[in-house]
Design an enzyme around this catalytic site. Structure first.
Site, PDB file in Angstrom:
ATOM      1  N   LYS A 281       4.860  22.549   8.802  1.00 43.74           N
ATOM      2  CA  LYS A 281       3.833  22.450   8.755  1.00 43.74           C
ATOM      3  C   LYS A 281       4.044  22.298   7.198  1.00 43.74           C
ATOM      4  O   LYS A 281       4.424  22.870   7.032  1.00 43.74           O
ATOM      5  CB  LYS A 281       3.762  23.879   8.804  1.00 43.74           C
ATOM      6  CG  LYS A 281       1.776  23.967   9.323  1.00 43.74           C
ATOM      7  CD  LYS A 281       2.040  25.682   9.950  1.00 43.74           C
ATOM      8  CE  LYS A 281       0.450  25.843  10.266  1.00 43.74           C
ATOM      9  NZ  LYS A 281       0.488  27.022  11.286  1.00 43.74           N
TER      10      LYS A 281
ATOM     11  N   GLU B 133      -6.300  36.004  24.234  1.00 45.31           N
ATOM     12  CA  GLU B 133      -7.859  37.648  24.092  1.00 45.31           C
ATOM     13  C   GLU B 133      -8.157  38.336  25.051  1.00 45.31           C
ATOM     14  O   GLU B 133      -8.002  39.412  24.685  1.00 45.31           O
ATOM     15  CB  GLU B 133      -9.203  36.987  23.304  1.00 45.31           C
ATOM     16  CG  GLU B 133      -8.781  35.597  21.659  1.00 45.31           C
ATOM     17  CD  GLU B 133      -8.229  34.488  22.125  1.00 45.31           C
ATOM     18  OE1 GLU B 133      -8.300  34.458  20.375  1.00 45.31           O
ATOM     19  OE2 GLU B 133      -7.738  34.116  23.211  1.00 45.31           O
TER      20      GLU B 133
ATOM     21  N   ARG C 279     -14.639  35.244  23.785  1.00 47.23           N
ATOM     22  CA  ARG C 279     -13.393  34.897  24.670  1.00 47.23           C
ATOM     23  C   ARG C 279     -12.629  36.068  25.929  1.00 47.23           C
ATOM     24  O   ARG C 279     -12.178  35.604  27.156  1.00 47.23           O
ATOM     25  CB  ARG C 279     -12.163  34.155  24.202  1.00 47.23           C
ATOM     26  CG  ARG C 279     -12.927  33.044  23.145  1.00 47.23           C
ATOM     27  CD  ARG C 279     -11.437  32.139  22.287  1.00 47.23           C
ATOM     28  NE  ARG C 279     -11.022  31.241  23.071  1.00 47.23           N
ATOM     29  CZ  ARG C 279     -10.705  30.185  22.917  1.00 47.23           C
ATOM     30  NH1 ARG C 279      -9.092  31.008  22.467  1.00 47.23           N
ATOM     31  NH2 ARG C 279     -10.308  28.994  23.715  1.00 47.23           N
TER      32      ARG C 279
END
Length: 638
Positions: free
Chosen positions: A285, A369, A397
């Site tokens: 990353k 979630e 969600r």
């Protein structure tokens, strides 16, 4: 943009240009794309780290496959800046996340290369599988379909639902690329691993494997079982992919996601494998930009920054998230029953201090979630006080779990809803436009929104003391409003009567009923009206959306000609609708005109947060214009 400093990118027009480059040319192109991403995002901000890490992967995909006929579905879109640049948006990339410019995420309709709009995680496999089967049904079986998903998104339940269904359907020309940039699955990248996977993915090996499998299926079932056991044993020794194999995928990995020749050769080999394939690549990353490599968490998403140092150009101010996090720590010091839960939003939700101070009482459950909601419900059954922290857009969600597992059982879970309202440059996939509407219809639910930091603290204190069911507190992205009270706020926490509003300014004719951040806009608008007309509108802090302050609303309806409701939520089913419903219940709709101001019944595009608020008419100047208009109407009708 000075294109002369980009030897290859300056003349780049389409993926056909990329296909003509040799490996050395592709490596040079990767360097230039990386530099271009850094230059643009230093001005616009964006999701820098993941996109820098996926440059070589994008190049390899465009080298081997032929989009848009071959479809690439990106999960979330954090990784896709190089994709935008190298498909058909090289020039437009300069407008990234700006109002009227290109979106920060993949957006269907922005380009024929963007096959599926994304913004929330873990959807790529399901979407790509649907596209794959759709292509099969319409006679496009020769096209390839590829889903690119990060290891973080793989913690989401929908990703595993998609994997499970793909393993059942076993479609050909269906590839899932797992872009692992956090070593959350396996770190075994190296020459030996690369060699083994290069061999294993080769056409000859796969053809032999398929022929042996077919022979044993037809003639010797025990032999097939033995071969499968031996194969799983051998692969288990050299790779972490046994789980994916059990789900029905041909697993290839782990390979270096920055080695373009290796990526290209592996993707070419995979094209010939029957059935679904999962390719596991390892990337870094922030690759190629030192500040992003050294602090990948910070560089997941950033505002404008100094290109040379990575230092933020935005003036730092205390945010609503920080104010919430600090208050939660103070309360947790006093109450050891308080626990905090978040689905992969520790830093964003202001919970870093809490996690450090109370590691045993903090739970980051990953991008899950639904699980977060039901997990919190379970904690509440044991007498704990769960504070469940969501961004508004991500809480959508978990809607079924909030209804079924929390509200139905009247469990005292506190819903701390960050980024409520318009969030700015992340656009329609991230605007918190609907929470007041979709929570308001849930029985046993209390919904509140603070006007300033002092009220945020006191509402949180009130919510933790509340034991009759769930208690939601919503607050926006950005700098916290320090204090709107005439007297200095008290340091000690104070309980607020549930369902009570407060009158901040007494006036006549027109009453503004404002929610949350809109209270500060309403007060400023009232000042503008006074300066321009000499008339004073009433301003009410309607801090509870459910239950409403029915008595105060009745008084206002009987003493004013016009009520204007102001909320940073869709006007469909939101606070304004609640006011209309209550006035109708009391038989007062014929006595007062009601005007609802809020977000329109449409998806608001990306752009600067306050620019968007101005566009939808919520900032003080526009509010003042509306107040004056309705004041004049009220006077005329007397």
């Amino acid at each position: 943009m000075d294109w002369e400093k980009f030897e290859l990118l300056k003349d780049y027009r389409s993926p056909e240009d990329l296909k003509r480059l040799d490996f050395e040319g592709l490596k040079k192109l990767a360097q230039e794309v990386r530099r271009y991403i850094i230059e643009v995002t230093s001005r616009t901000g964006g999701h820098v780290g993941a996109s820098l890490g996926a440059v070589e992967l994008v190049i390899a995909l465009l080298k081997v496959f032929n989009p848009p006929d071959d479809v690439v579905v990106w999960d979330v879109g954090h990784q896709a800046y190089a994709w935008k640049i190298l498909t058909d948006r090289k020039e437009a990339f300069k407008t990234l996340r700006q109002y009227g410019g290109i979106a920060g995420f993949i957006k269907r309709g922005e380009s024929p290369f963007d096959a599926f709009t994304v913004g929330h995680s873990s959807t790529s496999i399901s979407a790509a599988l649907g596209i794959r089967k759709g292509k099969d049904l319409i006679g496009r079986k020769e096209d390839y379909t590829i889903a690119v998903i990060g290891d973080g998104a793989l913690t989401g339940g929908e990703a595993w639902e998609g994997l499970n269904n793909a393993g059942q359907l076993r479609p050909d020309r269906f590839i899932v690329i797992l872009n692992d940039n956090e070593m959350s699955i396996s770190p075994n990248v190296g020459a030996v691993s690369n060699y083994l996977n290069k061999v294993y993915s080769g056409k000859v090996v796969q053809e032999i494997r398929q022929k042996i499998k077919s022979l044993l299926e037809n003639n010797f079932k025990p032999g097939l079982k033995l071969m499968k056991l031996l194969e799983e044993f051998m692969k288990g020794l050299i790779s972490p992919g046994i789980l994916f194999e059990e789900l029905g995928f041909n697993y290839i990995g782990v390979i270096d996601g920055h080695d373009i020749p290796l990526l290209v050769q592996t993707l070419e080999n995979i094209k010939h494998i029957k059935g679904p394939v999962l390719l596991h690549v390892r990337t870094i990353k922030g690759k190629g930009y030192k500040p992003a490599e050294e602090n990948p968490t910070k560089w997941h998403g950033v505002g404008p920054y100094k290109l040379e140092t990575g230092e933020s150009l935005k003036k730092k101010s205390r945010s609503w998230s920080q104010a919430f996090g600090d208050a939660l720590v103070e309360l947790a010091e006093q109450n050891d029953k308080i626990v905090a839960i978040t689905p992969a939003m520790k830093e964003g939700s202001g919970l870093s201090r809490f996690a450090e101070r109370f590691p045993d009482r903090f739970f980051d459950v990953g991008i899950a979630e639904q699980h977060a909601a039901t997990f919190s419900a379970g904690l509440a059954t044991q007498g704990l006080k769960p504070v469940l922290c969501y961004y508004s857009t991500f809480m959508q969600r978990a809607y079924d779990q909030i209804i079924h597992d929390i509200a139905l059982q009247k469990l005292p879970v506190v819903l701390a809803i960050d980024r409520a309202g318009l969030v700015g440059e992340d656009g329609p996939t991230h605007h918190g436009a609907f929470d007041l509407s979709y929570l308001r219809c849930v029985p046993n639910m209390v919904i509140a929104a603070p006007k300033d930091e002092a009220e945020l603290r006191n509402l949180l204190y009130t919510a933790i003391k509340w034991d009759k069911g769930p208690f939601a507190i919503r607050y926006p992205r950005g700098a916290v409003v320090e204090s709107l009270s005439e007297t200095p706020p008290k340091a000690a926490f104070e309980e607020i009567e549930v369902g009570s509003w407060e009158v901040l300014k007494r006036g006549e004719k027109v009453a503004l009923l404002a929610v949350g951040i809109a209270v500060s806009w309403a007060l400023e608008a009232a000042k503008i009206v006074e300066e321009k007309t000499g008339k004073t509108p009433t301003v009410v802090n309607a801090r509870f959306v459910k239950p409403l302050d029915a008595d105060l609303l009745k008084e206002i309806a009987k003493t004013h000609d016009v009520i204007i409701t102001v909320e940073e939520n869709t006007i469909v089913g939101g606070f304004g609708s609640a006011v209309l419903e209550e006035l109708n219940r009391q038989g007062l709709l014929n006595t007062v005109k009601v005007v609802n101001l809020g977000l329109p019944d449409s998806f608001v595009e990306h752009g600067n947060q306050n620019l968007l608020r101005e566009k939808v008419g919520l900032l003080p100047e526009k509010l003042a214009q509306n107040i004056i208009k309705y004041m004049q109407i009220a006077i005329y009708n007397q």
